[in-house]
Design a protein around this motif. Structure first.
Motif, PDB file in Angstrom:
ATOM      1  N   GLY A 412       0.790  -1.220   0.000  1.00  0.00           N
ATOM      2  CA  GLY A 412       0.000   0.000   0.000  1.00  0.00           C
ATOM      3  C   GLY A 412       0.820   1.268   0.000  1.00  0.00           C
ATOM      4  N   LYS A 733     -10.865   5.055   3.713  1.00  0.00           N
ATOM      5  CA  LYS A 733     -10.306   4.741   5.029  1.00  0.00           C
ATOM      6  C   LYS A 733     -10.749   3.366   5.505  1.00  0.00           C
ATOM      7  N   HIS A 736      -8.764   0.691   3.759  1.00  0.00           N
ATOM      8  CA  HIS A 736      -7.416   0.597   4.304  1.00  0.00           C
ATOM      9  C   HIS A 736      -7.430  -0.197   5.615  1.00  0.00           C
ATOM     10  N   PRO A 741      -5.530  -2.270   0.320  1.00  0.00           N
ATOM     11  CA  PRO A 741      -4.945  -1.021  -0.195  1.00  0.00           C
ATOM     12  C   PRO A 741      -5.225  -0.776  -1.672  1.00  0.00           C
ATOM     13  N   ALA A 744      -8.631   0.626  -1.986  1.00  0.00           N
ATOM     14  CA  ALA A 744      -8.616   1.995  -1.467  1.00  0.00           C
ATOM     15  C   ALA A 744      -8.057   2.955  -2.503  1.00  0.00           C
TER      16      ALA A 744
END
Length: 781
Positions: A412, A733, A736, A741, A744
């Motif tokens: 990420g 958020k 995550h 990731p 996201a």
């Protein structure tokens, strides 16, 4: 270019317009009645990402298995033109075997700043090195008759707001830094396709920018191929076509085809412009389709071996105190770190490859004659304290003669669509290496990551091997280097600062809202550090070997440089020799010295070879924006030959007679540029350098949102606009926190997408009327 005028004369206006955009996510439109086939374009720069099912642009849905070679950030450290050509050849072979006509790569944007989330896909901070490597990869890919596609043209320097940001850069920096690599790739590699970038450049979207496209790409460089948008990178289809952007991808559901037809019928667009675009597209379609008639079967085991070879030749030994490496037979070795068992071998986003296999260091080291005393994970990959993992690692370390500590950036940390927040490793990794250094003297850090990393532990460990992102064979390469089966030869293609604040663009990066001002101008990477004498962690061109090399017998002319390199150590090895040129009495501000040549040679012990490097037309020149051309000043130039930018071994002075063209650089007005002190650039200096006053770098926070605005701008609205922004942000958020990731990052792609692009990206499922209603709702408050 083959003449297709007769075929074009048989096409209706609607058919011609249809060839200007995709049929779906990855394919162009066919015209069956005229025998014009569809061709396929796919990612990526270091491996084939051909999706067999649901398509996407950010690597979320799986693609067919393919060889994952090391990405550009890794391969660049090889400084090996032959290797880049070989890797390109393997990539082209896999693409051709899957009936892919256009492989979307290599990426060669300049690494303006270490925080760019996509730096792992790019070669270097230096345009000469980037361009030479890219040109050779292009030649390799196209050796199979298909097309490479250098990207992203041009000045794509940040992921934040990449679809709308205006990159504001002076003409000299544009030419010397951001375009020079593309020039080499186009003129020497002769790609059949080039991809334009999402961003604006000095107020105009890149694919509509006539200066970039007509004046430079098609004009000065005589480009003969096709320009394709980045996926969803079209703004005004008609203006893009006028500038020379033939193909829009992906499909826009016929929306922009109609715009082209309407523009011709109303006289806004000449049909001759469309006909030229169609002819370029037909050339690409038929040339590549013909090449796919007889393709070779891929031996994926052979390709895996080449991936290992590429990784070995690209990894960089940064530090090796007391010659701790290579490890010796019989040494007791502790293997610590999550990356030893679960390697981080590639980046995320559109270049995410589904590898045919993946090596891991733990399994491979266990097969060697080292006495492996055990493995401990040591830390949680995505951060957070875990005393149990740390303490277990400390106990294991006490049992060993040497600790192999595998650290790195997690999946990420660097990805398409988002920029990095800092240059640091996770805190739990830094805490572990700090604690280990208190109980052990012989620590070898093996790093994984595609971008520059701060290393506060540099004085606490004896050896650092930077594996970068090694591709699917990276772990085998690490093993071979650690045990001495291969002598490391890689050298850094980017400078490693001590801390982020030392970076030249740090005060200006990223452009947060409307514009990204390149106030540092030409002073990117080593051009800044070396000029301003800023101490660095590891300099550009740095890399150690298990042997030593001596340089001698330098001879210099205006056209070439020759010298001898001798291996004076006990092991065979490869040395990368670098040529830098310094203007000693320039009347314009310049970097202290610039890379203008390099060579990689293999030498047995006691063997010496003569190296000859040809200098090109730009070796002594700067771009003179006053005359809109390259200029050479008369005077003395110092030729420096060395093992890195800070390890110069030979020097010679050459006197040149130049053209001495007048320029517009005033030392009093531009004093900080002449001092290389680009952290202090004033508005007056920057505007003088630009030649115009740039727009406000901030969004109009009170104005109504329109088609070229984004969901992100809703943060400054009230009511529905603000609510929509907060919902998208919260979704990011939550993903995550859930350990997703990549998903996201996809949310950020949506957050930063202009409203105009939503109907096109959805192929009309979300209509323009729906967007009009959405904007009306947002603008109520």
């Amino acid at each position: 270019m083959t003449n297709y005028k007769e075929l074009i004369s048989k096409m209706t206006l609607e058919e011609k317009a249809s060839l200007m955009s995709g049929d779906n996510f990855w394919n162009t439109k066919p015209i069956d009645r005229l025998g014009i086939p569809s061709i396929m374009l796919t990612d990526g720069p270091h491996g084939l990402r051909k999706q067999g099912g649901k398509a996407d642009h950010l690597g979320l849905n799986k693609s067919i298995p393919a060889t994952c070679f090391p990405p550009a950030a890794t391969l660049a450290n090889s400084w090996d033109l032959e290797l880049l050509n070989e890797v390109g050849t393997y990539l082209g072979k896999e693409a051709a075997s899957e009936q892919v006509s256009v492989l979307l790569g290599p990426g060669l944007n300049i690494k303006r700043n270490p925080l760019c989330g996509r730096n792992f896909e790019y070669f270097s901070e230096d345009p000469y090195l980037s361009g030479k490597l890219a040109a050779n990869m292009v030649k390799g890919i196209q050796s199979h008759g298909i097309s490479a596609c250098p990207k992203h043209y041009a000045v794509n320097s940040q992921e934040h707001m990449r679809m709308t940001i205006d990159e504001v850069v002076d003409e000299r920096a544009l030419r010397e830094v951001y375009l020079e690599g593309f020039r080499y790739a186009v003129e020497e590699g002769q790609p059949k396709t080039v991809m334009s970038s999402y961003n604006k450049v000095n107020g105009e979207f890149a694919n509509e920018n006539k200066h970039l496209m007509q004046d430079i790409l098609y004009g000065e460089w005589d480009y003969q191929g096709v320009v394709v948008t980045d996926w969803g990178g079209n703004n005004d289809r008609v203006e893009g076509l006028k500038a020379g952007n033939q193909l829009e991808m992906p499909s826009a559901g016929g929306i922009t085809d109609k715009e082209i037809v309407d523009a011709i019928k109303t006289g806004k667009l000449s049909e001759d412009v469309l006909d030229e675009a169609v002819e370029r597209m037909l050339t690409l379609v038929f040339d590549t389709k013909e090449a796919l008639r007889n393709t070779e079967k891929v031996d994926y085991e052979e390709h895996h071996k080449k991936a290992i070879d590429a990784a070995k030749r690209s990894m960089v030994l940064l530090k090796n105190d007391e010659s701790l490496l290579p490890l010796r037979q019989g040494q007791r070795v502790a293997v610590i770190g999550d990356f030893a068992k679960a390697p981080r071998y590639q980046g995320a986003g559109s270049s995410l490859i589904n590898p045919t296999k993946v090596d891991n260091a733990w399994d491979l080291l266990a097969e060697t004659e080292l006495k492996i005393v055990g493995y401990e994970q040591g830390f949680n990959r995505f951060g957070g304290k875990n005393e149990s993992l740390k303490n277990s690692a400390l106990r294991l370390a006490r049992q060993a003669d040497v600790v192999l500590l595998f650290l790195g950036l997690d999946e990420g940390s660097e990805a398409e669509g988002v920029d990095r927040q800092d240059m640091r490793l996770r805190g739990n990794q830094l805490e572990l290496v700090n604690e280990l250094s208190k109980v052990h003297d012989n620590i070898v850090v093996v790093l994984s990551g595609g971008s520059v990393i701060e290393m506060p532990f540099v004085n606490d460990v004896k050896s650092i091997l930077h594996g970068y992102l090694g591709g699917q064979g990276g772990a085998s390469a690490v093993r071979d280097i650690l045990i001495g089966d291969y002598n490391p030869s890689g050298k850094l293609a980017e400078t490693y600062p001590i801390k982020y604040e030392d970076v030249s663009s740090a005060p200006y990066y990223p452009g947060l809202e409307a514009t990204a001002e390149h106030r540092e101008s030409i002073f990117i990477g080593y051009r800044y550090f070396d000029t301003k004498h800023v101490p660095v962690l590891f300099p550009f061109g740095h890399g150690l070997s298990y042997t030593q090399f001596e340089y001698s017998d330098l001879e210099v002319t205006e056209q070439s440089i020759s010298f001898k390199v001798k291996n004076v150590g006990m092991l065979a090895g490869e040395e990368i020799s670098q040529v830098y040129i310094k203007s000693t009495n320039s009347s314009v501000f310049r970097a202290n010295k610039e890379l203008k040549g390099f060579s990689k040679v293999h030498l047995e012990p006691s063997e010496s070879k003569e190296v000859k490097i040809e200098l090109d037309d730009h070796a002594f020149a700067y771009y003179n924006s006053f005359i809109n051309g390259w200029s050479v000043e008369s005077g003395l130039y110092e030729i420096q030959v060395g093992s890195s930018i800070e390890d110069i071994r030979l020097t010679e002075t050459l006197e040149l007679q130049g053209d001495d063209a007048p320029h517009q650089y005033d030392q009093e007005v531009l004093k900080h540029y002449y001092q290389g002190d680009v952290h202090q650039i004033t508005d007056t200096e920057f505007h003088q350098l630009l030649g115009y006053t740039p727009p406000n770098p901030l969004w109009d926070r009170k104005g109504k949102l329109g088609y070229n605005d984004t969901i992100a701008q809703g943060r400054y609205k009230k009511g529905f606009g603000k609510a929509l922004y907060l919902v998208v942000l919260l979704t990011k958020k939550v993903l995550h926190v859930m350990g997703k990731p990549l998903q996201a990052n996809n949310v950020m792609f949506v957050m930063n997408m202009p409203f105009r692009q939503i109907p096109r990206f959805s192929q009309g499922k979300v209509s323009e009327k729906m967007i009009d209603r959405l904007l009306k709702l947002i603008n109520l408050w």
